[in-house]
Design a protein around this motif. Sequence first.
Motif, PDB file in Angstrom:
ATOM      1  N   GLY A 105      26.675  71.224  56.918  1.00 12.19           N
ATOM      2  CA  GLY A 105      27.034  70.997  55.660  1.00 12.19           C
ATOM      3  C   GLY A 105      27.747  72.050  54.840  1.00 12.19           C
ATOM      4  N   ALA A 106      27.650  73.151  55.331  1.00 15.60           N
ATOM      5  CA  ALA A 106      28.561  74.187  54.787  1.00 15.60           C
ATOM      6  C   ALA A 106      29.815  74.334  55.099  1.00 15.60           C
ATOM      7  CB  ALA A 106      28.027  75.711  54.959  1.00 15.60           C
ATOM      8  N   ILE A 107      30.247  73.748  56.266  1.00 15.83           N
ATOM      9  CA  ILE A 107      31.654  73.667  57.049  1.00 15.83           C
ATOM     10  C   ILE A 107      32.352  72.487  56.347  1.00 15.83           C
ATOM     11  CG2 ILE A 107      32.974  73.279  59.083  1.00 15.83           C
ATOM     12  CD1 ILE A 107      30.889  74.600  60.465  1.00 15.83           C
ATOM     13  N   PHE A 108      31.236  71.456  56.094  1.00 14.08           N
ATOM     14  CA  PHE A 108      31.971  70.156  55.707  1.00 14.08           C
ATOM     15  C   PHE A 108      32.465  70.270  54.161  1.00 14.08           C
ATOM     16  CE2 PHE A 108      32.362  65.989  53.493  1.00 14.08           C
ATOM     17  CZ  PHE A 108      33.258  65.280  54.392  1.00 14.08           C
ATOM     18  N   PHE A 109      31.606  71.239  53.451  1.00 15.97           N
ATOM     19  CA  PHE A 109      31.837  71.386  51.918  1.00 15.97           C
ATOM     20  C   PHE A 109      33.339  72.120  51.960  1.00 15.97           C
ATOM     21  CE2 PHE A 109      31.742  74.564  48.590  1.00 15.97           C
ATOM     22  CZ  PHE A 109      31.233  73.747  47.401  1.00 15.97           C
ATOM     23  N   VAL A 110      33.493  73.044  52.751  1.00 14.50           N
ATOM     24  CA  VAL A 110      34.524  73.756  52.766  1.00 14.50           C
ATOM     25  C   VAL A 110      35.769  72.724  52.855  1.00 14.50           C
ATOM     26  CG1 VAL A 110      36.180  75.705  53.684  1.00 14.50           C
ATOM     27  CG2 VAL A 110      33.865  75.966  53.374  1.00 14.50           C
ATOM     28  N   GLY A 111      35.685  71.921  53.906  1.00 14.17           N
ATOM     29  CA  GLY A 111      36.779  71.108  54.475  1.00 14.17           C
ATOM     30  C   GLY A 111      36.992  69.934  53.313  1.00 14.17           C
ATOM     31  N   ALA A 112      35.850  69.440  52.784  1.00 11.30           N
ATOM     32  CA  ALA A 112      36.169  68.435  51.441  1.00 11.30           C
ATOM     33  C   ALA A 112      37.036  69.159  50.356  1.00 11.30           C
ATOM     34  CB  ALA A 112      34.884  67.997  51.017  1.00 11.30           C
ATOM     35  N   MET A 125      46.046  68.492  56.546  1.00 14.07           N
ATOM     36  CA  MET A 125      45.527  68.493  57.879  1.00 14.07           C
ATOM     37  C   MET A 125      44.578  69.768  58.284  1.00 14.07           C
ATOM     38  SD  MET A 125      46.814  65.899  59.683  1.00 14.07           S
ATOM     39  CE  MET A 125      46.961  66.264  61.466  1.00 14.07           C
ATOM     40  N   VAL A 126      44.853  70.824  57.430  1.00 15.02           N
ATOM     41  CA  VAL A 126      43.792  71.913  57.730  1.00 15.02           C
ATOM     42  C   VAL A 126      42.711  71.643  57.316  1.00 15.02           C
ATOM     43  CG1 VAL A 126      43.554  74.183  56.766  1.00 15.02           C
ATOM     44  CG2 VAL A 126      45.675  73.658  57.736  1.00 15.02           C
ATOM     45  N   GLY A 127      42.678  70.787  55.907  1.00 15.98           N
ATOM     46  CA  GLY A 127      41.306  70.320  55.359  1.00 15.98           C
ATOM     47  C   GLY A 127      40.652  69.469  56.541  1.00 15.98           C
ATOM     48  N   ARG A 128      41.469  68.512  56.976  1.00 15.92           N
ATOM     49  CA  ARG A 128      40.673  67.630  58.335  1.00 15.92           C
ATOM     50  C   ARG A 128      40.134  68.376  59.252  1.00 15.92           C
ATOM     51  NH1 ARG A 128      39.636  62.770  56.503  1.00 15.92           N
ATOM     52  NH2 ARG A 128      40.443  61.634  58.590  1.00 15.92           N
ATOM     53  N   PHE A 129      40.842  69.557  59.769  1.00 13.71           N
ATOM     54  CA  PHE A 129      40.428  70.221  60.661  1.00 13.71           C
ATOM     55  C   PHE A 129      39.044  70.894  60.546  1.00 13.71           C
ATOM     56  CE2 PHE A 129      39.985  74.425  62.964  1.00 13.71           C
ATOM     57  CZ  PHE A 129      39.995  74.069  64.287  1.00 13.71           C
ATOM     58  N   VAL A 130      38.885  71.424  59.364  1.00 14.54           N
ATOM     59  CA  VAL A 130      37.718  72.098  58.801  1.00 14.54           C
ATOM     60  C   VAL A 130      36.472  71.058  58.692  1.00 14.54           C
ATOM     61  CG1 VAL A 130      36.552  73.654  57.038  1.00 14.54           C
ATOM     62  CG2 VAL A 130      38.697  74.190  57.915  1.00 14.54           C
ATOM     63  N   ALA A 131      36.752  70.072  58.127  1.00 13.01           N
ATOM     64  CA  ALA A 131      35.958  68.956  57.862  1.00 13.01           C
ATOM     65  C   ALA A 131      35.419  68.334  59.040  1.00 13.01           C
ATOM     66  CB  ALA A 131      36.476  67.906  56.753  1.00 13.01           C
ATOM     67  N   GLY A 132      36.430  68.176  60.022  1.00 10.00           N
ATOM     68  CA  GLY A 132      35.851  67.526  61.380  1.00 10.00           C
ATOM     69  C   GLY A 132      35.028  68.260  62.227  1.00 10.00           C
TER      70      GLY A 132
END
Length: 530
Positions: A105-112, A125-132
Amino acid sequence: MASISTQSAIADNETLADFETAKRPKRNKYAFACAILASLTSILLGYDIGVMSGAIIFIQKDLKISDVQVEIVMGILNVYCLVGSCAAGRTSDWLGRRYTIVFAGAIFFVGALLMGFATNYAFLMVGRFVAGIGVGYALMIAPVYTAEVSPASSRGFLTSFPEVFINGGILLGYVSNYAFSKLRTDLGWRLMLGVGAIPSVFLAVGVLAMPESPRWLVMQGRLGEAKKVLDKTSDTVEEAELRLSDIKQAAGIPEDCTDDVVPVQKQSHGEGVWKELLLYPTPAVRHVLICGVGIHFFQQASGIDAVVLYSPRIFEKAGITSSDHKLLATVAVGLVKTIFILVATFLLDRIGRRPLLLGSIIGMVASLTTLGFSLTIIDHSGEKVTWAVALCITMVLAYVALFSIGMGPITWVYSSEIFPLRLRAQGASIAVAINRVTSGVISMTFISLYEAISIGGAFFLFAGVATAATLFFYTCYPETQGKTLEEMEGLFGKFIGWREEAKKLKKTREVNGDDGTGNVQIQLGNTVTK
């Protein structure tokens, strides 16, 4: 004598009636709550899939990106999921299932947030990487945790929750698209993506109320804590004791050991299992691995993400040109998916995995073939063919309904319950990795595919893949309904000869007085107790 016989018969009938009433236990509310909290992680993937299908229309206009870049940004999250899903097995064996969910959940929060604040294609694309990475963790851990806390009588129902929440997330994403589509182009899509951070906050807070997985606790030698969790998540005290005994046996702990804490072998943290899975598997493990990987591959290779992610384009090809109408049609897709996945949750433990899976995939073959036919008619017609447009929309809805009632939830249920305890976390992560790679390939090539062989041809291809899946499932997949997680290994190992093992297991259950729902019946004289 006649009256005595009559009274005896009445007594026997009452006993049998009582037995029939008690045969199916009530749902365990504590296990139900744990399954819901764990499965909330799946909303993250669902929301991303749903929201990107509409947001990409506005992203392409605002950032002025090509169709190839559209394909990449749509599908790349599935490739990035590999990092998370491959790491999740080891992480969950080290940190525990519960804190791995928090981590996801914490990783996806940063990615979103990164996606919401993206100013250009590279930033996005950086955001997509973190959310992925966050989604990869979530996809692997939710079904594993749920399977490990669920009693056998309702494991199918509870383990299907991740797919329920994926569908709920897709519907929320579609609704978000429609709600924010009225805003300025540069603001609307950023809000669509950024709002995805909200579910991960609730997830991190809610997970604090969950217990740790009893199987993970046993693997760490914490038997006292595991017993407390099993007492709460089992239908009866006897079942809790039986589950604990089975888990101890699988973990190599003596059955007569009653200490609250015991020393454990080093491999309890996940070391060495990769060799047993990939390099030196037994016939049973090889069969399990092929089934786990196979069902995940065919779930995605049959085209579900092409339909869900690119539904606005499919509807455009069918003749719907208004952006509002396309987004409303995708909301209908999300609504149908959600309704039918809810229906499926109540059927899994009543009908069984195998009948639902086979019925679902056969229906998918028919709907994909008909969809390909209707799109081909529209593609080769110079004017609007109303009946073909209506048939196309109907077949899209039929396809997602048929997928959601069987193939969708059973993939996660089946793959989370067939792996032996010592291999479960790593086996599930391999299966999820295959799922995401296949999804990524489909998502990142669909536009190029339909431009090369026509959109109707693309769906004929998916129908061919689904036909191959039907034969594979019919041949190699045994029924797992009502079996304990520790019994699964006995069903696998002979590929097409699994039916003989299933018959032997059924006879053994009958001798032991097991009714097949995970509850043991003990007959004492003329009464039956459970």
